[in-house]
Design a protein around this motif. Sequence first.
Motif, PDB file in Angstrom:
ATOM      1  N   ARG B 144       7.483 -13.768  11.641  1.00 16.51           N
ATOM      2  CA  ARG B 144       7.864 -12.363  11.628  1.00 16.51           C
ATOM      3  C   ARG B 144       6.762 -11.525  12.285  1.00 16.51           C
ATOM      4  N   LEU B 145       7.163 -10.517  13.041  1.00 11.99           N
ATOM      5  CA  LEU B 145       6.198  -9.594  13.639  1.00 11.99           C
ATOM      6  C   LEU B 145       6.024  -8.414  12.683  1.00 11.99           C
ATOM      7  N   VAL B 146       4.788  -8.139  12.287  1.00 12.97           N
ATOM      8  CA  VAL B 146       4.499  -7.020  11.372  1.00 12.97           C
ATOM      9  C   VAL B 146       3.678  -5.992  12.144  1.00 12.97           C
ATOM     10  N   VAL B 147       4.011  -4.708  11.960  1.00 13.14           N
ATOM     11  CA  VAL B 147       3.427  -3.659  12.796  1.00 13.14           C
ATOM     12  C   VAL B 147       2.516  -2.743  11.982  1.00 13.14           C
ATOM     13  N   VAL B 148       1.307  -2.574  12.449  1.00 14.76           N
ATOM     14  CA  VAL B 148       0.374  -1.621  11.843  1.00 14.76           C
ATOM     15  C   VAL B 148       0.685  -0.242  12.415  1.00 14.76           C
ATOM     16  N   PRO B 149       0.884   0.772  11.547  1.00 16.14           N
ATOM     17  CA  PRO B 149       1.306   2.084  12.055  1.00 16.14           C
ATOM     18  C   PRO B 149       0.184   2.833  12.782  1.00 16.14           C
ATOM     19  N   ILE B 150       0.570   3.891  13.503  1.00 15.64           N
ATOM     20  CA  ILE B 150      -0.400   4.826  14.073  1.00 15.64           C
ATOM     21  C   ILE B 150      -0.162   6.195  13.455  1.00 15.64           C
ATOM     22  N   ASN B 151      -1.159   7.060  13.530  1.00 13.88           N
ATOM     23  CA  ASN B 151      -0.964   8.419  13.024  1.00 13.88           C
ATOM     24  C   ASN B 151      -0.536   9.351  14.165  1.00 13.88           C
ATOM     25  N   GLU B 152      -0.362  10.636  13.861  1.00 12.83           N
ATOM     26  CA  GLU B 152       0.202  11.571  14.843  1.00 12.83           C
ATOM     27  C   GLU B 152      -0.751  11.839  16.009  1.00 12.83           C
ATOM     28  N   ARG B 153      -2.011  11.443  15.854  1.00 10.93           N
ATOM     29  CA  ARG B 153      -2.944  11.573  16.983  1.00 10.93           C
ATOM     30  C   ARG B 153      -2.947  10.308  17.850  1.00 10.93           C
ATOM     31  N   GLY B 154      -2.254   9.267  17.360  1.00 12.15           N
ATOM     32  CA  GLY B 154      -2.232   8.018  18.121  1.00 12.15           C
ATOM     33  C   GLY B 154      -3.397   7.113  17.769  1.00 12.15           C
ATOM     34  N   VAL B 156      -5.257   4.249  15.040  1.00 15.77           N
ATOM     35  CA  VAL B 156      -4.991   3.192  14.062  1.00 15.77           C
ATOM     36  C   VAL B 156      -6.084   3.262  13.005  1.00 15.77           C
ATOM     37  N   ASP B 157      -5.679   3.401  11.766  1.00  8.57           N
ATOM     38  CA  ASP B 157      -6.631   3.414  10.656  1.00  8.57           C
ATOM     39  C   ASP B 157      -6.885   1.962  10.234  1.00  8.57           C
ATOM     40  N   PRO B 158      -8.145   1.504  10.325  1.00  9.65           N
ATOM     41  CA  PRO B 158      -8.427   0.111   9.959  1.00  9.65           C
ATOM     42  C   PRO B 158      -7.951  -0.235   8.546  1.00  9.65           C
ATOM     43  N   GLU B 159      -7.895   0.753   7.668  1.00 13.52           N
ATOM     44  CA  GLU B 159      -7.390   0.493   6.314  1.00 13.52           C
ATOM     45  C   GLU B 159      -5.944   0.007   6.357  1.00 13.52           C
ATOM     46  N   ASP B 160      -5.177   0.541   7.313  1.00 17.33           N
ATOM     47  CA  ASP B 160      -3.778   0.120   7.459  1.00 17.33           C
ATOM     48  C   ASP B 160      -3.681  -1.325   7.931  1.00 17.33           C
ATOM     49  N   VAL B 161      -4.694  -1.763   8.675  1.00 21.50           N
ATOM     50  CA  VAL B 161      -4.730  -3.174   9.062  1.00 21.50           C
ATOM     51  C   VAL B 161      -4.949  -4.019   7.805  1.00 21.50           C
ATOM     52  N   ARG B 162      -5.906  -3.573   6.989  1.00 24.01           N
ATOM     53  CA  ARG B 162      -6.228  -4.327   5.774  1.00 24.01           C
ATOM     54  C   ARG B 162      -4.980  -4.488   4.893  1.00 24.01           C
ATOM     55  N   THR B 163      -4.224  -3.397   4.728  1.00 23.91           N
ATOM     56  CA  THR B 163      -3.089  -3.467   3.810  1.00 23.91           C
ATOM     57  C   THR B 163      -1.908  -4.242   4.397  1.00 23.91           C
ATOM     58  N   ARG B 164      -1.851  -4.372   5.743  1.00 23.70           N
ATOM     59  CA  ARG B 164      -0.736  -5.121   6.347  1.00 23.70           C
ATOM     60  C   ARG B 164      -1.006  -6.625   6.412  1.00 23.70           C
ATOM     61  N   ILE B 190     -11.957  -3.579  12.904  1.00 24.12           N
ATOM     62  CA  ILE B 190     -10.666  -4.228  12.655  1.00 24.12           C
ATOM     63  C   ILE B 190     -10.832  -5.750  12.595  1.00 24.12           C
ATOM     64  N   ILE B 191     -11.648  -6.286  13.496  1.00 28.37           N
ATOM     65  CA  ILE B 191     -11.873  -7.740  13.515  1.00 28.37           C
ATOM     66  C   ILE B 191     -12.568  -8.177  12.216  1.00 28.37           C
ATOM     67  N   ALA B 192     -13.536  -7.378  11.764  1.00 28.27           N
ATOM     68  CA  ALA B 192     -14.243  -7.736  10.530  1.00 28.27           C
ATOM     69  C   ALA B 192     -13.263  -7.799   9.355  1.00 28.27           C
ATOM     70  N   ILE B 193     -12.336  -6.845   9.316  1.00 29.14           N
ATOM     71  CA  ILE B 193     -11.328  -6.828   8.245  1.00 29.14           C
ATOM     72  C   ILE B 193     -10.449  -8.080   8.327  1.00 29.14           C
ATOM     73  N   ALA B 194      -9.994  -8.381   9.558  1.00 30.89           N
ATOM     74  CA  ALA B 194      -9.119  -9.540   9.734  1.00 30.89           C
ATOM     75  C   ALA B 194      -9.854 -10.830   9.375  1.00 30.89           C
ATOM     76  N   HIS B 195     -11.088 -10.946   9.827  1.00 28.78           N
ATOM     77  CA  HIS B 195     -11.855 -12.169   9.552  1.00 28.78           C
ATOM     78  C   HIS B 195     -12.121 -12.338   8.063  1.00 28.78           C
ATOM     79  N   HIS B 196     -12.294 -11.223   7.370  1.00 28.07           N
ATOM     80  CA  HIS B 196     -12.506 -11.287   5.924  1.00 28.07           C
ATOM     81  C   HIS B 196     -11.320 -11.987   5.254  1.00 28.07           C
ATOM     82  N   ALA B 197     -10.127 -11.796   5.865  1.00 25.65           N
ATOM     83  CA  ALA B 197      -8.926 -12.438   5.331  1.00 25.65           C
ATOM     84  C   ALA B 197      -8.625 -13.760   6.054  1.00 25.65           C
ATOM     85  N   GLY B 198      -9.539 -14.186   6.900  1.00 25.71           N
ATOM     86  CA  GLY B 198      -9.352 -15.461   7.599  1.00 25.71           C
ATOM     87  C   GLY B 198      -8.365 -15.396   8.750  1.00 25.71           C
ATOM     88  N   VAL B 199      -8.105 -14.194   9.276  1.00 26.62           N
ATOM     89  CA  VAL B 199      -7.121 -14.036  10.355  1.00 26.62           C
ATOM     90  C   VAL B 199      -7.848 -13.887  11.698  1.00 26.62           C
TER      91      VAL B 199
END
Lengths: 146, 410
Positions: B144-154, B156-164, B190-199
């Motif tokens: 499945r493809l999961v999408v990290v949202p963007i805000n109205e300024r365009g 990406v909040d790294p926190e949104d990466v963590r929660t997805r 963002i990479i540090a967050i992903a790596h923390h989860a082994g991604v």
Amino acid sequence: MDLKDLYRDVILDHNKRPRNLGTLAPPAIGAKGHNPLCGDQLTVYVSLDHGQITDVKFEGSGCAISMASASLMTEAVKGLDTEAFARLHASIHDVLTRHDAEVPAALGKLAALGGVREYPSRVKCASLAWRTLEAAIAGAVSVTTE
Amino acid sequence: MTRTPPYDLAAARADFPILARPIRGKPLVYLDNGASAQRPSAVIEAERRYAEESHANVHRGVHTLSQRATDAFEGARERVRRFLNARSTREIIFTRGTTESINLVAQSYARPRLQAGDEILVTHLEHHANIVPWQMVCDATGARLVVVPINERGEVDPEDVRTRISSRTRLLGVAHVSNALGTVLPVAEIIAIAHHAGVPVLVDGAQAVPHMAIDVQAMDADFYVFSGHKLYGPDGIGILYGRETLLAEMPPWQGGGDMILHVSFERTTYNELPYKFEAGTPHISGAVGLGAALDYVERIGLENIGHWEATLLDYATQRLSGIEGLRIIGTAAHKAGLVSFVVDDVHPHDLGTILDEQGIAIRTGHHCAMPAIEFFKVPATARASFGLYTTLEEIDCLAEAVIAARELFR
């Protein structure tokens, strides 16, 4: 080349105040057209009575060339039978794409589309509404011949 | 803010022969660098010299020219390694471009690992090249493809990466710089967050490399991809950087010559890295040209280029926002190299034609990032993207032409 040759007053006027904007309820047939290059999207609706176009409307969004072409088309094709539409479509196609094509006087206001041929990237914008109406009519034909 | 370029801008412009070429009888104002940048004489000459003096096939012959061609090709690989600060040339794969690099990772890294229910994570602002290859492997595997949202300024909040990120996330694909909006993403965070989860993370650097120095070790990217032609180099050549431990585990993507050690009808032994991923005769002259492009931008200095482009961005933002009815799409706090915008009553496609008549080249449309553009509820935008040779006067030309277009449609 002059931009005013592409954006003639007739084009600007029909872009700003498109004629026959709206929808037609069934049994009128609708078809969707899409030009992915610039994102033009429109739906053309046509009412046919024994092969004659009794009403046509369109809705959508797009560049000035596609909007004006759609608007001009709706004015020109009302009352035509489908064969006359096919002939007019062929004639418009020539005007849009062939550098040496004469612009027949019979085209009237549609002659304003003649500037498009100097801008090859814009031909698809101008032809979108015509191809969409063609598809709507084909759909109507296939429906009525079932 | 000082508006003086940190390098000799006139001299840099003179390095690019095409900039002297009139378009529709007007001086060219080239603001479509995000689609493809122009090439300096140094790149054109390097390719020509290679063809005139050194061409033969690589890694094959014992003759002199084959050795010269191999030296030139492998020299370019080492040049790219230094440019990215990769650990080893075994981590530098030549491809046709960013798109092919991503497809290679999708097919060779992701596809064999994915099982039904697994997830690939991307952001809402990705280029189609960082969406579609993942959709294809998802379709093939039931992932499945999961999408990290963007805000109205365009942004990406790294926190949104963590929660997805979930226990099923197998890879994250993320742009370093958005081609449609100009947003610079905090990829290291963002990479540090992903790596923390082994991604593991693939970074699409196509729009970043022309504007800033890249250090794949510092950002800790697992894959980093870019194209030569957006970096003042040739088209048809691109790079996949991959962490050696990951590349070593991946099966070859395409089979053919150069990627094998031994072939029999019973069994083939694949070549070592990086050749395992380079089937067939590569784009040798393209690699040579890319090496020359890297020499060129590093001679001017990527920091200098980034500095000047920040001045251009500031100036363009200020000039364009002063135009009545103009709205800038993508207003991230940290942007690089481009302004996307829409103008009331003037469709971007009409604007593109009108500007072209003035010799001004911009991109109009959805910029191969339909989800990002649709997020802002517009069918298309006009995009002016800058290069190291862009001048403030060219931004003035752009602004004045936009005002004139608005007049025409009034």
